[in-house]
Design a protein around this motif. Structure first.
Motif, short mmCIF file in Angstrom:
data_model
loop_
_atom_site.label_atom_id
_atom_site.label_comp_id
_atom_site.label_asym_id
_atom_site.label_seq_id
_atom_site.Cartn_x
_atom_site.Cartn_y
_atom_site.Cartn_z
N GLN A 17 0.83 -1.21 0.00
CA GLN A 17 0.00 0.00 0.00
C GLN A 17 0.86 1.26 0.00
OE1 GLN A 17 -2.57 0.48 3.40
NE2 GLN A 17 -3.85 1.95 2.37
N ALA A 18 1.93 1.25 0.80
CA ALA A 18 2.82 2.41 0.85
C ALA A 18 3.46 2.65 -0.50
CB ALA A 18 3.88 2.22 1.93
N ILE A 21 0.81 4.11 -2.91
CA ILE A 21 0.53 5.52 -2.62
C ILE A 21 1.68 6.39 -3.10
CG2 ILE A 21 0.24 7.21 -0.77
CD1 ILE A 21 -1.39 5.07 0.71
N SER A 22 2.90 5.95 -2.85
CA SER A 22 4.06 6.71 -3.29
C SER A 22 4.09 6.83 -4.81
CB SER A 22 5.33 6.04 -2.78
OG SER A 22 6.47 6.69 -3.28
N ARG A 25 1.37 9.21 -5.98
CA ARG A 25 1.70 10.60 -5.68
C ARG A 25 2.69 11.13 -6.71
NH1 ARG A 25 4.43 11.35 -0.20
NH2 ARG A 25 6.23 10.80 -1.41
N ALA A 32 0.86 14.23 -0.38
CA ALA A 32 0.49 13.00 0.31
C ALA A 32 -0.94 13.07 0.84
CB ALA A 32 1.47 12.74 1.45
N ASP A 33 -1.36 14.24 1.32
CA ASP A 33 -2.73 14.40 1.83
C ASP A 33 -3.76 14.19 0.73
OD1 ASP A 33 -1.87 14.90 4.40
OD2 ASP A 33 -1.93 17.08 4.18
N SER A 36 -3.91 10.52 -0.13
CA SER A 36 -4.58 9.78 0.94
C SER A 36 -6.09 9.91 0.81
CB SER A 36 -4.13 10.28 2.30
OG SER A 36 -2.78 9.96 2.52
N LYS A 37 -6.56 11.11 0.52
CA LYS A 37 -8.00 11.33 0.33
C LYS A 37 -8.52 10.53 -0.87
CE LYS A 37 -8.94 14.65 3.36
NZ LYS A 37 -9.86 14.49 4.45
N VAL A 39 -7.23 7.73 -2.13
CA VAL A 39 -7.24 6.31 -1.77
C VAL A 39 -8.41 6.01 -0.85
CG1 VAL A 39 -5.98 4.51 -0.52
CG2 VAL A 39 -4.77 5.97 -2.14
N GLU A 40 -8.68 6.89 0.08
CA GLU A 40 -9.81 6.72 1.00
C GLU A 40 -11.12 6.65 0.22
OE1 GLU A 40 -11.60 9.54 4.39
OE2 GLU A 40 -9.46 9.10 4.63
#
Length: 67
Positions: A17-18, A21-22, A25, A32-33, A36-37, A39-40
């Protein structure tokens, strides 16, 4: 032994997952924020689809998305 296997699977999923996300991004040029939103929101949508499919046959086959 089973709990060790489960813990390792959780760690592997966390690393995956990390990395995802990386990569997102970097690809999207967002903070990152913001990622994150995103992905959420994707997780919420995925959960909604799974619940709709569990509700009965033919449900959850089509989704309307607005970006």
């Amino acid at each position: 032994m089973n709990s060790v296997n489960a813990a390792m699977q959780n760690q592997i999923a966390s690393v995956q997952q990390a990395l995802s996300i990386s990569g997102m991004r970097k690809a999207m040029g967002q903070s990152a924020d913001q990622v994150s939103k995103l992905v959420e929101g994707m997780q919420e949508t995925s959960q909604a689809v799974q619940q709709a499919r569990a509700a009965g046959p033919g449900r959850g086959q089509n989704i309307n998305l607005m970006a």
